[in-house]
Design a protein around this motif. Sequence first.
Motif, PDB file in Angstrom:
ATOM      1  N   ILE A   1      16.280 -45.668 -36.739  1.00  8.43           N
ATOM      2  CA  ILE A   1      16.844 -44.563 -35.975  1.00  8.43           C
ATOM      3  C   ILE A   1      15.669 -43.775 -35.416  1.00  8.43           C
TER       4      ILE A   1
ATOM      5  N   GLU B   1      14.231 -40.685 -32.924  1.00 11.08           N
ATOM      6  CA  GLU B   1      14.543 -39.409 -32.283  1.00 11.08           C
ATOM      7  C   GLU B   1      13.367 -38.980 -31.415  1.00 11.08           C
TER       8      GLU B   1
ATOM      9  N   ARG C   1      12.102 -35.692 -28.970  1.00  9.36           N
ATOM     10  CA  ARG C   1      12.371 -34.312 -28.554  1.00  9.36           C
ATOM     11  C   ARG C   1      11.284 -33.839 -27.596  1.00  9.36           C
TER      12      ARG C   1
ATOM     13  N   GLU D   1      16.516 -33.719 -26.101  1.00 11.92           N
ATOM     14  CA  GLU D   1      16.367 -34.578 -27.278  1.00 11.92           C
ATOM     15  C   GLU D   1      17.343 -35.742 -27.186  1.00 11.92           C
TER      16      GLU D   1
ATOM     17  N   THR E   1      18.740 -39.304 -29.635  1.00  8.68           N
ATOM     18  CA  THR E   1      18.718 -40.091 -30.869  1.00  8.68           C
ATOM     19  C   THR E   1      19.349 -41.442 -30.575  1.00  8.68           C
TER      20      THR E   1
ATOM     21  N   GLU F   1      19.515 -45.830 -32.037  1.00  6.54           N
ATOM     22  CA  GLU F   1      19.168 -46.791 -33.080  1.00  6.54           C
ATOM     23  C   GLU F   1      18.680 -48.083 -32.447  1.00  6.54           C
TER      24      GLU F   1
ATOM     25  N   VAL G   1      22.690 -40.651 -39.368  1.00  4.82           N
ATOM     26  CA  VAL G   1      21.416 -40.011 -39.039  1.00  4.82           C
ATOM     27  C   VAL G   1      20.938 -39.154 -40.204  1.00  4.82           C
TER      28      VAL G   1
ATOM     29  N   ARG H   1      17.395 -39.487 -42.242  1.00  6.50           N
ATOM     30  CA  ARG H   1      16.442 -38.379 -42.375  1.00  6.50           C
ATOM     31  C   ARG H   1      16.110 -38.121 -43.839  1.00  6.50           C
TER      32      ARG H   1
END
Length: 361
Positions: free
Chosen positions: A115, A117, A119, A164, A166, A168, A275, A279
């Motif tokens: 995953i 991310e 930003r 941002e 997100t 996969e 998610v 994390r």
Amino acid sequence: MIDDAMRNRLEDLVATHAELELDMANPEVLADQERYTATAKRHAELAEVVVAFDEYSTLLENAAAAEELAEMAGPDDEAMFRDEAREGREKAERMEDRLQVLLLPKDPLDDKNVILEIRAGAGGDEAGLFAAELERMYVRYAEGRRWSVNRLSVSDTGIGGIKEVTFEVNGSGAYSVLKHESGVHRVQRIPATESGGRIHTSTASVAVMPEAEDVDVQVDPNDLKIDVYRSSGPGGQSVNTTDSAVRITHAPTGLVVSMQDEKSQLQNKEKALRVLKSRLLQAERDRVAAERADARASQIGTGDRSEKIRTYNFPQSRVTDHRINFTTHDLDGVMGGDLSELLEALIGQEQRQKLQALTQD
């Protein structure tokens, strides 16, 4: 020549590989799908080291045979056999280096999906545009590897950039390849809106997390605060009419994940949980690494996501990774998803550091 301890370990792995091959043909194992899958996976993991060790042994045997022939050969053929023996031993030495790498302890998370991310950081609209370009870069790289990519959520700037995103990445060994991309990426270029021709510096942060499964992370439902609210932005007729957006807060850590891209509240909740678990898994990984005195020997850089890891300089068509002092002037290729050379350099450095740590131990 490899030492006795390394040879014994290699021979044990060869024996284990042979035993696993027999197990895969065992009717009892075949009848148990879970057991068979685990056996087949371990068998495949050992295959590369078994083939390499066999090739190494063959090279040494052939070199020894060539040396014997040189001893018996006449003056005309002796030099030929000596050269053949020397070439074989040189190849064996290179194979020895490969075997050492193959015997390095594997990161248990390396086979995981990812995953990722991104930003936008400092730099306003330019940072958002750069963040969008980084997403395209990773998507193109993944597609080149025939990995699948699924965007989970995005917040855009309305001018082609993103605040941002997100998504996969699903593919064999995705985490092992992409894990070093976490950190701050910096771009230096003249923005299209810059009338004075001045170079601006903007940043975007990237976080790469192994996709967590239920066996990796246990989340107590009582630790979760789940809020639902109305979605905003693109999404169809249901936007602003139903409470489909979901925000999950993990009370013990304070982590917050929001999802609103799906029309279904259930789908948004499932995405948010995935998610969140990833994390939490990454946070635990970082905690353990920070506590271990030798952790830094097996990582590229500090692993801190605030660390500036790479600069993309458009005027010079240059990409520099500051952790390994790697520079390429094929910026267009890199931004187009050609990350192979860069990622291989990072993986190579990780392997050298692990070998050094083992030697020190």
